[in-house]
Design an enzyme around this catalytic site. Structure first.
Site, mmCIF file in Angstrom:
data_model
loop_
_atom_site.group_PDB
_atom_site.id
_atom_site.type_symbol
_atom_site.label_atom_id
_atom_site.label_comp_id
_atom_site.label_asym_id
_atom_site.label_seq_id
_atom_site.Cartn_x
_atom_site.Cartn_y
_atom_site.Cartn_z
ATOM 1 C CD GLU A 40 35.617 30.593 34.817
ATOM 2 O OE1 GLU A 40 36.422 31.256 35.490
ATOM 3 O OE2 GLU A 40 34.463 30.340 35.192
ATOM 4 C CG HIS B 261 33.599 40.058 34.663
ATOM 5 N ND1 HIS B 261 33.056 39.738 33.443
ATOM 6 C CD2 HIS B 261 33.884 38.874 35.265
ATOM 7 C CE1 HIS B 261 32.996 38.414 33.324
ATOM 8 N NE2 HIS B 261 33.501 37.875 34.413
ATOM 9 N NE ARG C 161 37.468 36.978 34.883
ATOM 10 C CZ ARG C 161 36.904 36.584 36.011
ATOM 11 N NH1 ARG C 161 37.091 37.290 37.112
ATOM 12 N NH2 ARG C 161 36.157 35.511 36.053
ATOM 13 C CG HIS D 110 34.266 40.811 38.613
ATOM 14 N ND1 HIS D 110 33.007 40.421 39.041
ATOM 15 C CD2 HIS D 110 34.999 39.671 38.514
ATOM 16 C CE1 HIS D 110 32.980 39.109 39.197
ATOM 17 N NE2 HIS D 110 34.182 38.627 38.900
ATOM 18 N NE ARG E 83 39.355 37.462 40.657
ATOM 19 C CZ ARG E 83 38.302 36.798 40.189
ATOM 20 N NH1 ARG E 83 38.254 35.484 40.268
ATOM 21 N NH2 ARG E 83 37.293 37.435 39.629
#
Length: 565
Positions: free
Chosen positions: A129, A253, A302, A363, A398
């Site tokens: 990811e 997100h 992100r 998110h 994160r």
């Protein structure tokens, strides 16, 4: 001007009292893991959850859980990727604990009964990811990792349900952390919402309290979080005098299904793992834009992807971009992402045939109750774990799939620390006393105003003017139950109830978040200031730490981080 907030909720008289050695609030991966491990080490554990055991954010986690499980991977590489994503604000020692303990804890989870997807060689299958330079994301059911982990942990809990050493109390909202005369946490007040074993408001007393209450998603108009995510743990900890940190770092997100500009509440998430398998982002003109933004393109961290999408939306004058997974093929998409495929079908989208409209939405919250590597907060006897905590692992942003791992790893650490302290005679049971300062309550109808203020102020893109306006709007909201309202606020009668207490929690978190976001005059990670678009390590390589003083004033200080050079 500092926000002035309630130091306790306005509640009716306590109607019942119970006793345990340790009270765990929350039933996601963090709360369940802590409760199960504590049960084997202390005499009596009370596990409290807001609705039922499988509610909350864990079951919604799609992508997976990150750990260096592959032979070619290492904790050191996982650490490096985490530090990069955290944009200079991670606590390196906390990250080292996360990535070192992580592989063992994930394998233990599999041994407990969590069925991760397997590779042809029988090992746990791994994918990649955003922000990861290795395949290290373990997943289950394709894209139902959180649901499978939750199932396995609840099954382990049900297997010991008759054990007198553990009690589960469902449909119970935590109201406040109880404190003794010396400030030590000594229990919680709870409201059992009609279906529990006790009715009304009561007090659960304990030698230690572990908050694992999840995120703050419902502070915003649009979020991937479930409706239960109303910031209850952070708000209760603040009212009790505990320190919070990094509140300004909110992760939006990048790829949440766009259902129109008036969509509200929990929105369907399209996991980053879809991009990890090769899906691309294109704007409304069909132009792929991420390769020009970052060397990792669609797999950039992100915050980078979310900001790039916002800029592309602005340049094209639209409210979304598109996710293109059509080239991955129907068979693969249905096998790898069955949950997402079905969710999109419910909105008349076909992942294998359609361009999927997406836009950023709230998110994850990287900040929370400030804790050390053992999960201890600044308030003696109070612990926090999972999304409501701030271990320093995430820094300003994160890294994908580190959240489930954080809840798992630090829940083990908390259970070990609590049991060791209780076994050594520390943390004797104290009697609670009423805290000084204002009590507060807000009408449930104020929720939409809180969400509007948070979305327009400390939302995806922040400015001094927008934050000042949000602070004014939040200050104007009327308070009742003895909490002094700002001059000019309209006083209204408010009844006690779950919706009113939740709204007060949302207001508390939104007010604190807005204040610290206004103070940080730079752009870093999940904090994007349009009027201060650059990262500023000279002035802002540190964290903002806040607490409420006895009068309810939010006091914030800046703590610079030690140089790593």
């Amino acid at each position: 001007m500092s926000a002035r907030l309630a130091t306790r909720l306005a509640v009716p008289e306590i109607g019942w009292t119970s006793q345990a050695d340790v009270i765990v609030v929350g039933s996601g991966i963090a709360g369940l893991t802590a409760a199960l491990r504590l049960r084997r080490r202390v005499s009596r554990v009370l596990l409290v959850t807001k609705t039922v055991l499988d509610s909350g954010s864990t079951r919604w986690a799609q992508g997976g859980i990150a750990a260096a499980l592959a032979p070619e991977d290492s904790p050191a590489e996982h650490l490096d990727d985490t530090l990069v994503a955290g944009a200079g604000l991670c606590d390196a020692d906390a990250v080292r604990a996360l990535v070192t303990d992580g592989p063992r804890r994930v394998r233990e989870l599999a041994s407990l009964g969590a069925h991760f997807d397997l590779a042809p060689n029988g090992e746990i299958a791994l994918t990649r990811e955003g922000g990861h330079h290795r395949d290290r994301i373990a997943h289950a059911g394709g894209d139902a990792t959180g649901a499978e982990i939750s199932r396995a942990l609840i099954a382990a809990l049900e297997a010991v349900r008759d054990d007198p050493g553990i009690e589960v109390l469902e449909h119970a909202l935590v109201l406040d952390v109880l404190t003794a005369a010396d400030g030590t946490a000594c229990g919680v007040t709870l409201h059992v919402i009609g279906e529990g074993s006790r009715d009304g408001v009561g007090a659960a007393l304990g030698r230690a309290v572990v908050l694992a209450t999840g995120g703050i998603g419902q502070v915003f108009q649009s979020s991937t979080n479930p409706r239960e995510a109303t910031g209850d743990g952070i708000a209760a900890a603040l009212r009790a005098g505990a320190e919070v940190a990094d509140l300004e770092f909110v992760q939006f997100h990048p790829t949440v299904l766009w259902l129109g500009q008036h969509a509200r509440g929990q929105q369907p998430l399209i996991s980053e793992a879809v991009r990890g398998e090769g899906a691309l982002l294109v704007d409304v003109n069909g132009v792929r834009f991420m390769p020009a933004v970052h060397e990792m393109a669609e797999l950039a961290p992100r915050d980078v992807v979310a900001k790039a999408i916002v800029r592309q939306m602005a340049s094209t004058g639209t409210g979304h971009v598109f996710l293109d997974a059509r080239h991955l093929g129907r068979d693969f998409l249905h096998r790898r992402f069955p949950t997402i495929v079905n969710a999109l079908a419910g909105h008349r989208f076909d992942l294998a045939e359609d361009l999927i409209p997406v836009a950023p939405a709230q998110h994850y919250h990287s900040g929370g109750i400030r804790v050390g590597a053992d999960g201890r907060s600044s308030l003696p006897g109070l612990y926090a774990v999972g999304e409501c905590s701030c271990t320093g692992v995430h820094g300003a942003n994160r890294l994908a799939s580190n959240s489930l791992l954080e809840g798992l790893v630090f829940a083990h650490r908390i259970a070990d620390d609590v049991s060791s302290r209780l076994g050594g005679g520390e943390l004797p049971q104290s009697e609670p006393v009423e805290r000084p300062g204002p009590a507060g309550l807000l009408a449930a109808t104020a929720r939409v105003k809180v969400q509007r203020a948070a979305s327009s102020g400390p939302g995806v893109i922040r400015t001094a003017g927008g934050l000042a306006g949000a602070a004014r709007d939040l200050a104007r909201l009327s308070s009742a139950g003895g909490c002094e309202a700002p001059e000019g606020a309209q006083k209204i009668d408010v009844t006690h109830g779950t919706a009113e207490w939740e709204t007060m929690n949302l207001h508390t978190v939104a007010s604190a978040l807005t204040q610290v976001a206004a103070l940080r005059e730079e752009t870093r990670g999940g904090h994007y200031r349009e009027d201060f678009p650059q990262r500023d390590d000279d002035r802002w390589r540190g964290r903002l730490v806040s607490h409420l003083n006895p009068d309810g004033e939010l006091v914030t200080r800046y703590e610079p981080l030690e140089s790593t050079s």
